[in-house]
Design a protein around this motif. Structure first.
Motif: not given
Length: 127
Positions: A105-123
């Motif tokens: 939910a960003v600024r009152g709008h919902k955006y569906p999630i396509a995938s959730v995968t593992a990550s190394e984090g931000p650089k």
């Protein structure tokens, strides 16, 4: 004679544009995540299970859980508000886990999630 020069010029320009398109497609193919990346879920996302988040681009969000594991969330469609958002809501199901059936939910709008995968984090950036 003029038509012959025009045809040769069009062939040369068309070939150059084609090569540029192939190079761009090759770069995109390198950026694509592997298809066999396992789908994950973030437990207790509705009860303070999210520690930190970083927007990568208009359709990708890196999320850290309370165990300091990083996840990459891909949205179904890009949103122009994600990079400039000061706050984000996580819409989960009744179990409270955030997975590919949830939404942002960003600024009152919902955006569906396509995938959730593992990550190394931000650089990390040097200061």
């Amino acid at each position: 004679m003029r038509y012959l020069i025009l045809i040769v010029w069009l062939v040369v320009v068309g070939t150059a544009i084609g090569w540029l398109g192939l190079a761009a497609a090759e770069d995109d193919a390198r950026r694509v995540e592997p298809a066999d990346a396992p789908e994950l879920s973030i437990p207790f996302a509705n009860r303070g299970g999210i520690r930190d988040w970083v927007a990568v681009d208009d359709s990708t969000l890196l999320v850290q859980d309370n165990f300091r594991k990083w996840y990459k969330l891909r949205l179904v469609a890009p949103t122009r508000h994600l990079l400039h958002a000061e706050g984000i809501g996580f819409v989960t199901g009744p179990s409270g886990t955030l997975d590919n059936t949830g939404a942002l939910a960003v600024r009152g709008h919902k955006y569906p999630i396509a995938s959730v995968t593992a990550s190394e984090g931000p650089k990390r950036q040097r200061r």
